[in-house]
Motif scaffolding. Structure first.
Motif, PDB file in Angstrom:
ATOM      1  N   PRO A 165       0.784  -1.239   0.000  1.00 42.61           N
ATOM      2  CA  PRO A 165       0.000   0.000   0.000  1.00 42.61           C
ATOM      3  C   PRO A 165       0.815   1.288   0.000  1.00 42.61           C
ATOM      4  O   PRO A 165       0.415   2.265  -0.639  1.00 42.61           O
ATOM      5  CB  PRO A 165      -0.840  -0.114   1.272  1.00 42.61           C
ATOM      6  CG  PRO A 165      -1.008  -1.583   1.457  1.00 42.61           C
ATOM      7  CD  PRO A 165       0.304  -2.187   1.011  1.00 42.61           C
ATOM      8  N   LYS A 166       1.968   1.311   0.669  1.00 42.08           N
ATOM      9  CA  LYS A 166       2.747   2.556   0.718  1.00 42.08           C
ATOM     10  C   LYS A 166       3.285   2.961  -0.657  1.00 42.08           C
ATOM     11  O   LYS A 166       3.682   4.103  -0.846  1.00 42.08           O
ATOM     12  CB  LYS A 166       3.887   2.440   1.725  1.00 42.08           C
ATOM     13  CG  LYS A 166       4.953   1.439   1.343  1.00 42.08           C
ATOM     14  CD  LYS A 166       6.036   1.338   2.406  1.00 42.08           C
ATOM     15  CE  LYS A 166       7.079   0.320   1.971  1.00 42.08           C
ATOM     16  NZ  LYS A 166       8.116   0.144   2.972  1.00 42.08           N
ATOM     17  N   THR A 167       3.282   2.033  -1.625  1.00 39.58           N
ATOM     18  CA  THR A 167       3.780   2.343  -2.971  1.00 39.58           C
ATOM     19  C   THR A 167       2.664   2.658  -3.962  1.00 39.58           C
ATOM     20  O   THR A 167       2.939   3.073  -5.083  1.00 39.58           O
ATOM     21  CB  THR A 167       4.602   1.166  -3.530  1.00 39.58           C
ATOM     22  OG1 THR A 167       3.740   0.037  -3.716  1.00 39.58           O
ATOM     23  CG2 THR A 167       5.747   0.789  -2.608  1.00 39.58           C
ATOM     24  N   HIS A 168       1.417   2.451  -3.571  1.00 35.77           N
ATOM     25  CA  HIS A 168       0.306   2.595  -4.507  1.00 35.77           C
ATOM     26  C   HIS A 168       0.263   3.955  -5.196  1.00 35.77           C
ATOM     27  O   HIS A 168       0.080   4.034  -6.410  1.00 35.77           O
ATOM     28  CB  HIS A 168      -1.028   2.340  -3.802  1.00 35.77           C
ATOM     29  CG  HIS A 168      -1.276   0.912  -3.480  1.00 35.77           C
ATOM     30  ND1 HIS A 168      -2.381   0.511  -2.774  1.00 35.77           N
ATOM     31  CD2 HIS A 168      -0.576  -0.212  -3.750  1.00 35.77           C
ATOM     32  CE1 HIS A 168      -2.356  -0.796  -2.624  1.00 35.77           C
ATOM     33  NE2 HIS A 168      -1.259  -1.257  -3.196  1.00 35.77           N
TER      34      HIS A 168
ATOM     35  N   GLU B 193      -3.520  11.309  -0.921  1.00 40.25           N
ATOM     36  CA  GLU B 193      -3.042  10.401  -1.981  1.00 40.25           C
ATOM     37  C   GLU B 193      -4.176  10.011  -2.918  1.00 40.25           C
ATOM     38  O   GLU B 193      -4.009   9.991  -4.142  1.00 40.25           O
ATOM     39  CB  GLU B 193      -2.419   9.145  -1.365  1.00 40.25           C
ATOM     40  CG  GLU B 193      -1.103   9.373  -0.685  1.00 40.25           C
ATOM     41  CD  GLU B 193      -0.536   8.130  -0.031  1.00 40.25           C
ATOM     42  OE1 GLU B 193       0.628   8.186   0.389  1.00 40.25           O
ATOM     43  OE2 GLU B 193      -1.241   7.093   0.055  1.00 40.25           O
TER      44      GLU B 193
ATOM     45  N   ILE C  31      -3.059   5.451   1.345  1.00 43.55           N
ATOM     46  CA  ILE C  31      -2.808   5.562   2.778  1.00 43.55           C
ATOM     47  C   ILE C  31      -3.526   6.790   3.350  1.00 43.55           C
ATOM     48  O   ILE C  31      -4.021   6.760   4.467  1.00 43.55           O
ATOM     49  CB  ILE C  31      -1.294   5.653   3.063  1.00 43.55           C
ATOM     50  CG1 ILE C  31      -0.561   4.412   2.528  1.00 43.55           C
ATOM     51  CG2 ILE C  31      -1.022   5.844   4.551  1.00 43.55           C
ATOM     52  CD1 ILE C  31      -0.959   3.108   3.186  1.00 43.55           C
ATOM     53  N   THR C  32      -3.577   7.861   2.552  1.00 45.13           N
ATOM     54  CA  THR C  32      -4.208   9.099   3.018  1.00 45.13           C
ATOM     55  C   THR C  32      -5.240   9.573   2.004  1.00 45.13           C
ATOM     56  O   THR C  32      -5.217   9.179   0.832  1.00 45.13           O
ATOM     57  CB  THR C  32      -3.166  10.217   3.203  1.00 45.13           C
ATOM     58  OG1 THR C  32      -2.652  10.582   1.909  1.00 45.13           O
ATOM     59  CG2 THR C  32      -2.028   9.790   4.127  1.00 45.13           C
TER      60      THR C  32
END
Length: 117
Positions: free
Chosen positions: A72-75, A101, A97-98
């Motif tokens: 998820p942090k790379t999406h 984003e 994540i946010t």
């Protein structure tokens, strides 16, 4: 429609089943930072080309859509790149994540006339 998979982990199997059940869809490429995972996917499925660089896969294969199945942090980074190349994107959950984003991805899809799922 030419589709690429970015991230060849556990979630990939579920996505491939859906893709292959659709008419007129070609799985053109599989990408993972671990080249061996991408190569294994190509061998198991019997189609497509293996990549370790998703930007190269998008450019070389002239993809219509990608499935982003990375952590998820790379999406956001992966999706934004594809959307800005005018490629439709399906992102595994959680999509972002946010909220910021998600808004960035939505804006890029709208600006480039492509779909974000």
């Amino acid at each position: 429609m030419k589709v690429g998979i970015i991230g060849c982990g556990v979630a990939m199997e579920h996505h491939i089943a859906g893709i292959l059940s659709s008419d007129d869809v070609e799985l053109a490429g599989f990408c993972d930072l671990d080249q061996k995972k991408a190569e294994a996917a190509v061998k198991d499925i019997g189609m497509g080309k293996a990549y370790s660089d998703f930007k190269k896969m998008i450019a070389d294969e002239k993809l219509d859509a990608v499935h982003v199945l990375t952590p998820p942090k790379t999406h956001v980074d992966v999706a934004l790149y594809a959307l800005n190349q005018k490629v439709n994107v399906l992102v595994e959950k959680p999509m972002a994540i946010t909220v910021d984003e998600l808004e960035q991805m939505d804006a890029a899809a709208n600006e480039n006339g492509v779909k974000l799922y």
